[in-house]
Design a protein around this motif. Structure first.
Motif, mmCIF file in Angstrom:
data_model
loop_
_atom_site.group_PDB
_atom_site.id
_atom_site.type_symbol
_atom_site.label_atom_id
_atom_site.label_comp_id
_atom_site.label_asym_id
_atom_site.label_seq_id
_atom_site.Cartn_x
_atom_site.Cartn_y
_atom_site.Cartn_z
ATOM 1 N N LYS A 1 0.819 -1.205 0.000
ATOM 2 C CA LYS A 1 0.000 0.000 0.000
ATOM 3 C C LYS A 1 0.860 1.266 0.000
ATOM 4 O O LYS A 1 0.468 2.287 -0.550
ATOM 5 N N SER A 2 2.042 1.200 0.613
ATOM 6 C CA SER A 2 2.934 2.357 0.609
ATOM 7 C C SER A 2 3.468 2.634 -0.793
ATOM 8 O O SER A 2 3.808 3.768 -1.124
ATOM 9 N N MET A 3 3.532 1.608 -1.629
ATOM 10 C CA MET A 3 4.018 1.751 -3.002
ATOM 11 C C MET A 3 2.897 2.141 -3.967
ATOM 12 O O MET A 3 3.167 2.453 -5.128
ATOM 13 N N MET A 4 1.644 2.086 -3.502
ATOM 14 C CA MET A 4 0.486 2.420 -4.341
ATOM 15 C C MET A 4 -0.338 3.513 -3.654
ATOM 16 O O MET A 4 -1.383 3.227 -3.079
ATOM 17 N N PRO A 5 0.115 4.742 -3.699
ATOM 18 C CA PRO A 5 -0.536 5.809 -2.926
ATOM 19 C C PRO A 5 -1.949 6.147 -3.379
ATOM 20 O O PRO A 5 -2.738 6.658 -2.598
ATOM 21 N N TYR A 6 -2.308 5.837 -4.612
ATOM 22 C CA TYR A 6 -3.623 6.238 -5.114
ATOM 23 C C TYR A 6 -4.614 5.082 -5.183
ATOM 24 O O TYR A 6 -5.691 5.231 -5.744
ATOM 25 N N SER A 7 -4.256 3.938 -4.591
ATOM 26 C CA SER A 7 -5.248 2.857 -4.505
ATOM 27 C C SER A 7 -6.257 3.245 -3.432
ATOM 28 O O SER A 7 -5.999 4.112 -2.603
ATOM 29 N N ARG A 8 -7.409 2.578 -3.424
ATOM 30 C CA ARG A 8 -8.489 2.967 -2.499
ATOM 31 C C ARG A 8 -8.042 3.034 -1.062
ATOM 32 O O ARG A 8 -7.434 2.161 -0.534
#
Length: 66
Positions: free
Chosen positions: A59-66
């Motif tokens: 999640k830290s690598m995907m800042p714009y996921s829900r």
């Protein structure tokens, strides 16, 4: 403030579910099936959700996921 970048490797490999869990493909199915048990192969079909510590990293690598 500039936009944050999503890790390209993560956007290709993971999806975030509606509840916020991270969905990923099962590991260990690329090659060497002959030495794996039938039970392993059956259980490793489809996708799985990641554990909480792994989920936090992704999640830290995907800042714009829900």
């Amino acid at each position: 403030m500039p936009k944050m970048k999503t890790k390209s490797s993560c956007k290709k490999r993971f999806k975030v579910t509606a509840k916020g869990r991270v969905k990923a493909g099962q590991a260990g199915k690329r090659h060497g099936m002959i030495k794996r048990t039938n039970k392993f192969l059956r259980n490793a079909r489809g996708t799985t959700t990641l554990s909480a510590p792994d989920e936090k990293i992704i999640k830290s690598m995907m800042p714009y996921s829900r």
